[in-house]
Scaffold this motif. Structure first.
Motif, PDB file in Angstrom:
ATOM      1  N   ARG A   1       0.814  -1.220   0.000  1.00  0.00           N
ATOM      2  CA  ARG A   1       0.000   0.000   0.000  1.00  0.00           C
ATOM      3  C   ARG A   1       0.850   1.275   0.000  1.00  0.00           C
ATOM      4  NH1 ARG A   1      -4.780   0.030   4.172  1.00  0.00           N
ATOM      5  NH2 ARG A   1      -5.294   1.770   2.782  1.00  0.00           N
ATOM      6  N   LEU A   2       2.184   1.097   0.032  1.00  0.00           N
ATOM      7  CA  LEU A   2       3.139   2.213  -0.066  1.00  0.00           C
ATOM      8  C   LEU A   2       2.905   3.283   1.004  1.00  0.00           C
ATOM      9  CD1 LEU A   2       3.145   2.697  -3.953  1.00  0.00           C
ATOM     10  CD2 LEU A   2       4.711   1.315  -2.578  1.00  0.00           C
ATOM     11  N   LEU A   3       2.566   2.840   2.215  1.00  0.00           N
ATOM     12  CA  LEU A   3       2.302   3.791   3.288  1.00  0.00           C
ATOM     13  C   LEU A   3       3.546   4.588   3.649  1.00  0.00           C
ATOM     14  CD1 LEU A   3       0.354   4.952   5.365  1.00  0.00           C
ATOM     15  CD2 LEU A   3       0.972   3.069   6.904  1.00  0.00           C
ATOM     16  N   ALA A   4       4.680   3.887   3.790  1.00  0.00           N
ATOM     17  CA  ALA A   4       5.934   4.570   4.147  1.00  0.00           C
ATOM     18  C   ALA A   4       6.369   5.526   3.048  1.00  0.00           C
ATOM     19  CB  ALA A   4       7.025   3.535   4.428  1.00  0.00           C
ATOM     20  N   TRP A   5       6.211   5.092   1.798  1.00  0.00           N
ATOM     21  CA  TRP A   5       6.618   5.941   0.674  1.00  0.00           C
ATOM     22  C   TRP A   5       5.742   7.203   0.598  1.00  0.00           C
ATOM     23  CZ3 TRP A   5      10.724   5.857  -2.539  1.00  0.00           C
ATOM     24  CH2 TRP A   5      10.676   6.674  -3.665  1.00  0.00           C
ATOM     25  N   ARG A   6       4.441   7.033   0.802  1.00  0.00           N
ATOM     26  CA  ARG A   6       3.541   8.189   0.764  1.00  0.00           C
ATOM     27  C   ARG A   6       3.845   9.163   1.905  1.00  0.00           C
ATOM     28  NH1 ARG A   6      -2.082   6.322   1.427  1.00  0.00           N
ATOM     29  NH2 ARG A   6      -1.289   4.254   1.916  1.00  0.00           N
ATOM     30  N   THR A   7       4.133   8.615   3.081  1.00  0.00           N
ATOM     31  CA  THR A   7       4.455   9.468   4.229  1.00  0.00           C
ATOM     32  C   THR A   7       5.715  10.277   3.963  1.00  0.00           C
ATOM     33  OG1 THR A   7       3.446   7.865   5.737  1.00  0.00           O
ATOM     34  CG2 THR A   7       4.954   9.478   6.700  1.00  0.00           C
ATOM     35  N   GLU A   8       6.724   9.612   3.403  1.00  0.00           N
ATOM     36  CA  GLU A   8       7.987  10.299   3.095  1.00  0.00           C
ATOM     37  C   GLU A   8       7.774  11.357   2.020  1.00  0.00           C
ATOM     38  OE1 GLU A   8      12.428   9.235   1.321  1.00  0.00           O
ATOM     39  OE2 GLU A   8      11.119   7.614   1.997  1.00  0.00           O
ATOM     40  N   LEU A   9       6.907  11.062   1.040  1.00  0.00           N
ATOM     41  CA  LEU A   9       6.626  12.008  -0.042  1.00  0.00           C
ATOM     42  C   LEU A   9       5.940  13.259   0.505  1.00  0.00           C
ATOM     43  CD1 LEU A   9       6.749  12.269  -3.177  1.00  0.00           C
ATOM     44  CD2 LEU A   9       4.440  11.336  -3.230  1.00  0.00           C
ATOM     45  N   VAL A  10       4.969  13.076   1.374  1.00  0.00           N
ATOM     46  CA  VAL A  10       4.238  14.216   1.950  1.00  0.00           C
ATOM     47  C   VAL A  10       5.156  15.046   2.836  1.00  0.00           C
ATOM     48  CG1 VAL A  10       2.396  14.860   3.546  1.00  0.00           C
ATOM     49  CG2 VAL A  10       1.982  13.114   1.813  1.00  0.00           C
ATOM     50  N   GLN A  11       5.984  14.385   3.645  1.00  0.00           N
ATOM     51  CA  GLN A  11       6.880  15.124   4.541  1.00  0.00           C
ATOM     52  C   GLN A  11       7.920  15.926   3.750  1.00  0.00           C
ATOM     53  OE1 GLN A  11       8.394  12.000   7.059  1.00  0.00           O
ATOM     54  NE2 GLN A  11       6.700  12.169   8.530  1.00  0.00           N
ATOM     55  N   ALA A  12       8.428  15.333   2.676  1.00  0.00           N
ATOM     56  CA  ALA A  12       9.422  16.037   1.855  1.00  0.00           C
ATOM     57  C   ALA A  12       8.814  17.287   1.221  1.00  0.00           C
ATOM     58  CB  ALA A  12       9.973  15.106   0.784  1.00  0.00           C
ATOM     59  N   MET A  13       7.588  17.155   0.715  1.00  0.00           N
ATOM     60  CA  MET A  13       6.946  18.317   0.107  1.00  0.00           C
ATOM     61  C   MET A  13       6.578  19.362   1.161  1.00  0.00           C
ATOM     62  SD  MET A  13       6.056  20.055  -2.411  1.00  0.00           S
ATOM     63  CE  MET A  13       6.418  18.891  -3.725  1.00  0.00           C
ATOM     64  N   ALA A  14       6.177  18.920   2.347  1.00  0.00           N
ATOM     65  CA  ALA A  14       5.867  19.866   3.419  1.00  0.00           C
ATOM     66  C   ALA A  14       7.097  20.670   3.811  1.00  0.00           C
ATOM     67  CB  ALA A  14       5.293  19.133   4.628  1.00  0.00           C
ATOM     68  N   ARG A  15       8.242  19.992   3.879  1.00  0.00           N
ATOM     69  CA  ARG A  15       9.486  20.710   4.199  1.00  0.00           C
ATOM     70  C   ARG A  15       9.830  21.713   3.103  1.00  0.00           C
ATOM     71  NH1 ARG A  15      10.959  15.527   6.259  1.00  0.00           N
ATOM     72  NH2 ARG A  15      11.852  14.945   4.238  1.00  0.00           N
ATOM     73  N   ARG A  16       9.600  21.313   1.856  1.00  0.00           N
ATOM     74  CA  ARG A  16       9.905  22.210   0.739  1.00  0.00           C
ATOM     75  C   ARG A  16       8.990  23.436   0.758  1.00  0.00           C
ATOM     76  NH1 ARG A  16       9.828  20.496  -5.702  1.00  0.00           N
ATOM     77  NH2 ARG A  16      10.645  22.478  -6.516  1.00  0.00           N
ATOM     78  N   LEU A  17       7.710  23.226   1.002  1.00  0.00           N
ATOM     79  CA  LEU A  17       6.779  24.342   1.090  1.00  0.00           C
ATOM     80  C   LEU A  17       7.123  25.256   2.269  1.00  0.00           C
ATOM     81  CD1 LEU A  17       3.422  22.469   0.377  1.00  0.00           C
ATOM     82  CD2 LEU A  17       4.517  24.145  -1.116  1.00  0.00           C
ATOM     83  N   ASP A  18       7.598  24.672   3.358  1.00  0.00           N
ATOM     84  CA  ASP A  18       7.995  25.460   4.519  1.00  0.00           C
ATOM     85  C   ASP A  18       9.212  26.324   4.194  1.00  0.00           C
ATOM     86  OD1 ASP A  18       7.738  25.870   7.572  1.00  0.00           O
ATOM     87  OD2 ASP A  18       9.854  25.356   7.304  1.00  0.00           O
ATOM     88  N   GLU A  19      10.163  25.768   3.465  1.00  0.00           N
ATOM     89  CA  GLU A  19      11.351  26.538   3.076  1.00  0.00           C
ATOM     90  C   GLU A  19      10.979  27.684   2.137  1.00  0.00           C
ATOM     91  OE1 GLU A  19      13.969  23.674   1.422  1.00  0.00           O
ATOM     92  OE2 GLU A  19      14.440  22.709   3.347  1.00  0.00           O
ATOM     93  N   ALA A  20       9.951  27.466   1.314  1.00  0.00           N
ATOM     94  CA  ALA A  20       9.488  28.523   0.409  1.00  0.00           C
ATOM     95  C   ALA A  20       8.556  29.505   1.100  1.00  0.00           C
ATOM     96  CB  ALA A  20       8.787  27.897  -0.792  1.00  0.00           C
ATOM     97  N   ARG A  21       8.279  29.301   2.400  1.00  0.00           N
ATOM     98  CA  ARG A  21       7.400  30.150   3.210  1.00  0.00           C
ATOM     99  C   ARG A  21       5.948  30.146   2.709  1.00  0.00           C
ATOM    100  NH1 ARG A  21      10.313  33.174   6.752  1.00  0.00           N
ATOM    101  NH2 ARG A  21      12.558  33.327   6.376  1.00  0.00           N
TER     102      ARG A  21
END
Length: 442
Positions: A31-51
């Motif tokens: 079900r790719l739960l770990a992969w989806r979690t990592e994908l969401v966290q990576a994008m959240a960090r990127r959006l945070d860096e872009a303010r």
């Protein structure tokens, strides 16, 4: 969970290798739960860096910022915001803003072709604004084609026509997004320039041209004559409205079209502004604007409503203290309208604030009204509260009435009650008691 409802999740499950998911991981975690979690966290960090959001990793909370909301509203990608963040600054020129606009990720797929270079060189020579990148870069090509689109230049190459059409579809939206971001940052000069650029893209005419070209009811050579005599600003348009038909005919050497030209000048949107202000406190000023439509309403040109950006600026600090989009309907144009709001005051007071009204759609339509502050009478600087005195607590026997004393279970009044006792019991003065909860007001 939300990601599991998307087509991306379905495609990742059916073909994980195409999305860089190791075969072992897809086997152990179908079900790719770990992969989806990592994908969401990576994008959240990127959006945070872009303010664009504020991401708190320990709790997983994601809160949008004003920049993020603006980007979402105008469909600006995170790549575009990342590109803009290193380029925008408060003192940018029109050429700098155009380069920022052309750095958007929406134009990243634009290709630079060798066979187009000769025509691109010709277009470059006709650009009113400086191109901040070489023609070998997509920013340079996008900048040249954007200016060619505004100028209405006929393109020869079919590929350039296609690229210019793509720019026409996206550039105005991106410029409006930049304007909203500049307003949120309260950048006066940047906001004025980028609003001007967005209207040029929508109207396909330059700000230095006669505003009447946006109506376009007379031959272009008549507008050329007006531009030669510098009838290109709102002030000059007001002067044109005041002229008689014969004077206009002499001005453009064409008496037959003079009446039509005067009618166009009368239909160009304009506002007259009367300003009144009253301080509420030493730091808050209430402003009331009386806005009157100073033009002839025509359904073909104005539709059912005209929108105006109203803002209050301090030219000394280059800061916008109040901004709002105000809409004038056809029915409201028949009589003066009032607009009231509050704006902050800072001491020492500047000589004046300035009220600016910009049309949201029309180039060269602007009204400025001063708001003098030098002679403003501010309330006294007296403290808003009464200091609590170090008094000895009064016994309830001070009431001098057994019936009143029976109402209270305590033996002495507290400091707040002791201080106001005499005024409440022995005078007819009005009293406003504001004190924290539990201090004995009731």
């Amino acid at each position: 969970v939300w990601l599991s409802y998307t087509y991306l999740y379905v495609r990742m499950c059916r073909n994980p290798l195409a999305y860089g998911i190791p075969f072992e991981q897809s086997t152990h975690d179908p079900r790719l739960l770990a992969w989806r979690t990592e994908l969401v966290q990576a994008m959240a960090r990127r959006l945070d860096e872009a303010r664009m959001v504020r991401y708190h990793a320990p709790s997983g909370s994601i809160d949008p910022t004003e920049l993020g909301r603006t980007a979402s509203h105008f469909y600006l990608s995170v790549e575009t915001i990342e590109a803009f963040s290193g380029l925008w600054h408060e003192r940018a020129s029109e050429a700098d803003i155009l380069y920022t606009l052309c750095s958007a990720s929406e134009f990243s797929q634009m290709k630079v072709r060798e066979e187009e270079m000769e025509e691109m060189e010709e277009l470059l020579q006709a650009c009113p604004l400086t191109v901040k990148a070489s023609l070998a870069e997509k920013e340079g090509k996008a900048s040249v084609l954007t200016q060619a689109y505004i100028s209405g230049t006929a393109l020869k190459s079919a590929a350039l026509v296609s690229d210019c059409s793509f720019i026409a579809q996206s550039a105005s939206r991106i410029a409006r997004g930049l304007f909203a971001i500049a307003l949120s940052k309260s950048w006066i000069s940047y906001a004025q320039k980028v609003l001007k650029l967005s209207k040029m893209l929508e109207r396909r005419t330059w700000w230095s041209r006669c505003p009447l070209r946006q109506i376009g009811g007379v031959p272009a050579e008549i507008y050329d004559k007006l531009e030669a005599k510098r009838y290109t600003s709102a002030a000059r348009m007001e002067a044109l409205k005041e002229m008689g038909v014969r004077e206009i005919g002499q001005l453009v050497s064409h008496q037959r079209l003079a009446a039509q030209l005067k009618a166009e000048a009368s239909a160009l949107p304009a506002l007259s502004i009367d300003v009144s202000a009253q301080p509420i406190t030493r730091t808050v000023l209430r402003v009331v604007l009386t806005l009157t439509a100073a033009f002839e309403w025509r359904d073909r040109l104005h539709g059912g409503a005209e929108s105006w950006w109203i803002w209050v600026e301090d030219s000394d600090t280059e800061h916008i203290y109040h901004k709002e989009l105000w809409t004038l309907t056809k029915q409201q144009a028949l009589e003066p309208q009032e607009l009231s709001f509050t704006t902050p005051l800072f001491e020492p007071l500047p000589p004046a604030y300035y009220i600016r009204a910009f049309s949201d759609r029309w180039l060269g339509v602007e009204t400025v009204a001063p708001l003098p502050l030098a002679n403003l009478s501010l309330p006294s600087a007296r403290p808003a509260h009464t200091d609590l005195l170090a008094l000895r607590p009064l016994p309830k026997s001070a009431l001098a009435d057994a019936r009143f004393e029976a109402l209270f279970r305590f033996s002495h009044f507290n400091p707040v009650q002791s201080q106001i006792f005499h005024t409440v019991m022995h005078t007819d003065d009005n009293v406003l008691v504001g004190a924290p909860t539990g201090s004995g007001k009731t």
